[in-house]
Design an enzyme around this catalytic site. Structure first.
Site: not given
Ligand code: SF4
Length: 273
Positions: A186, A122
């Site tokens: 997130c 990422e």
């Molecule tokens: S919701 Fe959050 S943890 Fe899940 S893929 Fe997206 S960024 Fe990553």
């Protein structure tokens, strides 16, 4: 023995979305660019359903390429378009936001800083969107050694801990008079980490389920270890009954890329012990 599931565990929104998109394109002519998630059991299951995995686009002449939730840089879209491949973009919207923030800050003439793990896919994808100019900082020491800049733009890997982000930003505040901070963490990750820590403080043993190559699962295990005896396992077969001897309470959590069926198997095995 009581077995308690963490309030938040397993697949997050972005992973659920990516798996759904991959399953909708399971036609034997679709491939994910890299494993769809950091979970080998899920990758095998998708393979059986008709979604393969490729490491790059070199060998593909036709079909569908599925971009996984970690995302990719702009070059990959261009390459896929040039080859005439159908693109299914399963980049998590939170990651997309971090990528677009990197682009915006870079175009604003700022030195982009990504707080995160240098080798995480990422972070690599976010780096690509910064016009490949971002500097990645993992630790407070990295931030302390960072040379002052006239204009800074700070963003984070989505799964970085809020605590770590704040510590690193505190050092960077001394490095420039013109700083924009876009907190792209997130909440799914924080929710899981908070709930796991809370549960680990109440039980004798914690089981953390998820791929060994999953950064967010490894992080959950590291956090739980601070509170109680913790085991990181990928599946129920790895769970040894010896670990649970003399335990009154066992807690279970799982990374954002761990399928429900694997969590269910571990839960049932604990109950049988
Ligand atoms: S919701 Fe959050 S943890 Fe899940 S893929 Fe997206 S960024 Fe990553």
């Amino acid at each position: 023995m009581e077995v308690i599931l963490s309030e938040y565990l397993g697949f997050c929104y972005g992973v659920k979305r990516a798996i759904k998109l991959a399953e909708e394109h399971a036609d034997g002519k679709s491939w994910t660019l890299g494993p769809i998630i950091h979970n080998p059991q899920m990758v095998e299951r998708l393979q059986a359903e008709g979604v393969g995995t490729v490491t790059d686009l070199t060998a593909l002449e036709e079909g569908t390429i599925i971009i996984r939730s970690h995302g990719v840089g702009p070059q990959v879209y261009k390459e896929a378009q040039a080859k005439g491949l159908k693109i299914v973009d399963a980049t998590c919207p939170h990651v997309k936001k971090a990528q677009m923030s990197a682009k915006e800050l870079s175009e604003d003439g700022r030195q982009v800083v990504i707080v995160g793990e240098k080798n995480h896919p990422e972070v690599k994808s976010i780096f690509e969107w910064s016009n490949k100019q971002a500097i990645i900082l993992e630790t407070e020491a990295d931030a302390e050694n960072f040379a002052p800049r006239s204009k800074l733009g700070i963003i984070s890997q989505t799964t970085v801990s809020g605590e770590n982000f704040v510590k690193i930003v505190a050092h960077l505040l001394e490095k420039s008079h013109d700083i924009r901070i876009l907190r792209t963490i997130c909440t799914a990750t924080e929710q899981r980490q908070k709930a796991a820590l809370e549960l680990a403080g109440q039980v004798d043993v914690m089981l953390v389920i998820g791929g060994r190559n999953s950064a967010n699962t490894t992080r959950l295990a590291q956090l739980c270890e601070k509170k109680c005896r913790t085991y990181h396992i990928e599946t129920a077969t790895e769970l040894s009954p010896v670990w649970l001897e003399n335990a009154n309470k066992v807690g279970i959590t799982a990374g954002a890329s761990t399928p429900d069926w694997i969590i269910g198997e571990v839960y049932k095995k604990c109950q049988r012990i």
